[in-house]
Design an enzyme around this catalytic site. Structure first.
Site, PDB file in Angstrom:
ATOM      1  N   GLN A 126       0.829  -1.203   0.000  1.00 29.40           N
ATOM      2  CA  GLN A 126       0.000   0.000   0.000  1.00 29.40           C
ATOM      3  C   GLN A 126       0.859   1.247   0.000  1.00 29.40           C
ATOM      4  O   GLN A 126       1.714   1.421   0.870  1.00 29.40           O
ATOM      5  CB  GLN A 126      -0.924   0.019   1.222  1.00 29.40           C
ATOM      6  CG  GLN A 126      -1.916   1.173   1.210  1.00 29.40           C
ATOM      7  CD  GLN A 126      -2.824   1.162   2.421  1.00 29.40           C
ATOM      8  OE1 GLN A 126      -2.363   1.272   3.557  1.00 29.40           O
ATOM      9  NE2 GLN A 126      -4.121   1.028   2.199  1.00 29.40           N
ATOM     10  N   GLY A 127       0.630   2.120  -0.964  1.00 26.09           N
ATOM     11  CA  GLY A 127       1.343   3.387  -1.053  1.00 26.09           C
ATOM     12  C   GLY A 127       0.432   4.543  -0.706  1.00 26.09           C
ATOM     13  O   GLY A 127       0.047   5.322  -1.578  1.00 26.09           O
ATOM     14  N   SER A 129       0.538   6.247   3.016  1.00 25.27           N
ATOM     15  CA  SER A 129       1.225   7.130   3.970  1.00 25.27           C
ATOM     16  C   SER A 129       2.494   7.720   3.359  1.00 25.27           C
ATOM     17  O   SER A 129       3.138   7.117   2.496  1.00 25.27           O
ATOM     18  CB  SER A 129       1.589   6.349   5.240  1.00 25.27           C
ATOM     19  OG  SER A 129       0.431   5.911   5.909  1.00 25.27           O
ATOM     20  N   GLU A 244     -10.487  -2.091   4.795  1.00 22.14           N
ATOM     21  CA  GLU A 244      -9.432  -2.282   5.787  1.00 22.14           C
ATOM     22  C   GLU A 244      -9.980  -2.145   7.202  1.00 22.14           C
ATOM     23  O   GLU A 244      -9.722  -2.976   8.069  1.00 22.14           O
ATOM     24  CB  GLU A 244      -8.322  -1.253   5.559  1.00 22.14           C
ATOM     25  CG  GLU A 244      -7.201  -1.341   6.574  1.00 22.14           C
ATOM     26  CD  GLU A 244      -6.151  -0.272   6.351  1.00 22.14           C
ATOM     27  OE1 GLU A 244      -4.965  -0.608   6.417  1.00 22.14           O
ATOM     28  OE2 GLU A 244      -6.517   0.892   6.115  1.00 22.14           O
ATOM     29  N   GLU A 375      -5.666   6.693  17.667  1.00 18.92           N
ATOM     30  CA  GLU A 375      -6.253   8.028  17.780  1.00 18.92           C
ATOM     31  C   GLU A 375      -7.228   8.292  16.631  1.00 18.92           C
ATOM     32  O   GLU A 375      -8.311   8.858  16.829  1.00 18.92           O
ATOM     33  CB  GLU A 375      -5.146   9.091  17.784  1.00 18.92           C
ATOM     34  CG  GLU A 375      -4.324   9.149  19.057  1.00 18.92           C
ATOM     35  CD  GLU A 375      -3.339   8.000  19.175  1.00 18.92           C
ATOM     36  OE1 GLU A 375      -3.091   7.303  18.165  1.00 18.92           O
ATOM     37  OE2 GLU A 375      -2.811   7.786  20.288  1.00 18.92           O
TER      38      GLU A 375
END
Length: 392
Positions: A126-127, A129, A244, A375
């Site tokens: 996964q690209g 962040s 996800e 968070e």
């Protein structure tokens, strides 16, 4: 919700249990590296060849097309048999990319990629962040210059899990240079072997190179690899995140009960410094009882969530609450086991098979960040589930 399993559910559980008896790999999964990726490909291929790949995927895309409850049963049997589940190098492909392509991809994208995902031929990473855009995904800066038939990508992605072993990447970039926040983004299928991609591993406290920084230097990606529409990739990204955060961690949710049971067994045969078995310590016994109750509650909530998702077709925001509960319980369990094992818990050489509980403790910190930090999950729960007012 009907709390009784149907005859079809019971028959499915028996078939799954019978197959797993002989199918589960005899050797433990390597903790990381090329050996782990090879192990995962082989296990996925084995499930595919025997008709167990894509339990909840629609039949028209190669899956079994089973109900959410039967998916729960499958994960329960995986945990019971101590079989590998999808938190490994096949996870992104099976739980992110595949469902996103089913929901938003073109016919050509589905025909090419979905069989490779189900068979274990293609691994994905996964690209999303970036160095300065982790939890705040909408602030990403990696840009794509749109041409007649391609997009040229420049920038960097951070914390990219198993990038070194991935064949493809779900890549979110900014294609409108004048845009801000959620606008002007595009979701692309990136070929990890394309010229201009440079992968730099990051060594973690797990003593592995599980995560990586990926640099893009004039990487050419065909427009045919856009999933959804150019400049409207936030909508596609939300689909990915819903998978996800919705049911993507169902394996962890259901495995947790088995893990608590193993901790209770460990407490019954491990002596403390004073000679008592750990289970005879009132504090440890109370914490283990509380953890078992929590794991049972999480299982019940998982069943309710999967039933609701089956009915509505939308996993909704409850996945964030589930992920938050599992993360906290996982960490509390690891800390309790640390008290049971004492000084030996601090021994760790990077080998998961030698020090499984220490590895799980270290992984619990990763788990509180991956898939969206705790968070962020609290914010989603407060905003979308509880509908609390935002702070001014």
């Amino acid at each position: 919700m009907d709390l009784q399993y149907s005859e079809a559910d019971r028959e499915f559980r028996e078939r799954a249990r019978d197959w797993l008896v002989d199918a589960v790999p005899k050797q433990p999964r390597p903790a990381h590296g090329a050996e782990a990726a090879s192990f995962d490909r082989a296990w996925q291929r084995k499930m595919y060849e025997h008709g167990w790949a894509g339990v909840a995927w629609p039949k028209e895309y190669g899956g079994l097309g089973l109900t959410g409850l039967q998916q729960v049963i499958w994960y329960e049997e995986l945990a019971r048999a101590r079989a590998p589940h999808y938190i490994n190098t096949t996870y992104i492909a099976l739980m992110h990319a595949g469902p996103t392509l089913i929901a938003r991809g073109t016919d050509a994208q589905k025909a090419f990629h979905l069989p490779k995902i189900l068979s274990g031929e293609a691994l994905w990473c996964q690209g999303f962040s970036e160095p300065n855009a982790g939890s705040d995904l909408a602030s990403l800066k990696t840009r794509g210059d749109v041409g007649n038939d391609e997009i040229v990508v420049n920038g960097a992605k951070m914390w990219t899990t198993d990038a070194k072993y991935a064949d493809y990447q779900e890549l979110l970039i900014r294609t409108d240079p004048a845009s801000e926040r959620h606008k002007g983004l595009t979701w692309l299928i990136g070929d990890m072997k394309a010229p201009g991609i440079d992968i730099k591993p990051i060594r973690t406290m797990l003593m592995d190179e599980h995560v990586n920084t990926v640099f893009y230097d004039n990487v050419h990606i065909p427009l045919a690899n856009v999933v959804g529409e150019v400049d409207k990739g936030w909508s596609t990204a939300l689909s990915t995140l819903s998978f996800e955060r919705g049911l993507g961690f169902i394996g962890d949710q259901l495995e947790l009960y088995e893990r608590v049971g193993r901790a209770i067994d460990l407490a019954g045969k491990t002596r403390l410094e004073d000679g008592r078995f750990a289970i005879e310590d009132d504090g440890i016994a109370q914490r283990l009882a509380s953890l078992k109750a929590d794991s049972l509650a999480i299982r019940a909530m998982t069943l309710a969530h999967i039933t609701e998702s089956d009915r509505t077709g939308d996993p909704g925001p409850k996945g964030s609450l589930m992920k938050l509960l599992v993360t906290g319980t996982h960490k509390a369990l690891s800390e309790t086991v640390g008290e049971i094992l004492g000084w030996s818990f601090l021994e760790f050489n990077g080998d998961r098979t030698e020090h499984p509980w220490t590895y799980d403790y270290l992984w619990s910190w990763v788990f509180s960040i991956s898939g969206g930090t705790s968070e962020i999950q609290r914010e989603i729960t407060a905003d979308r589930l509880l509908e609390l007012p935002r702070a001014r």
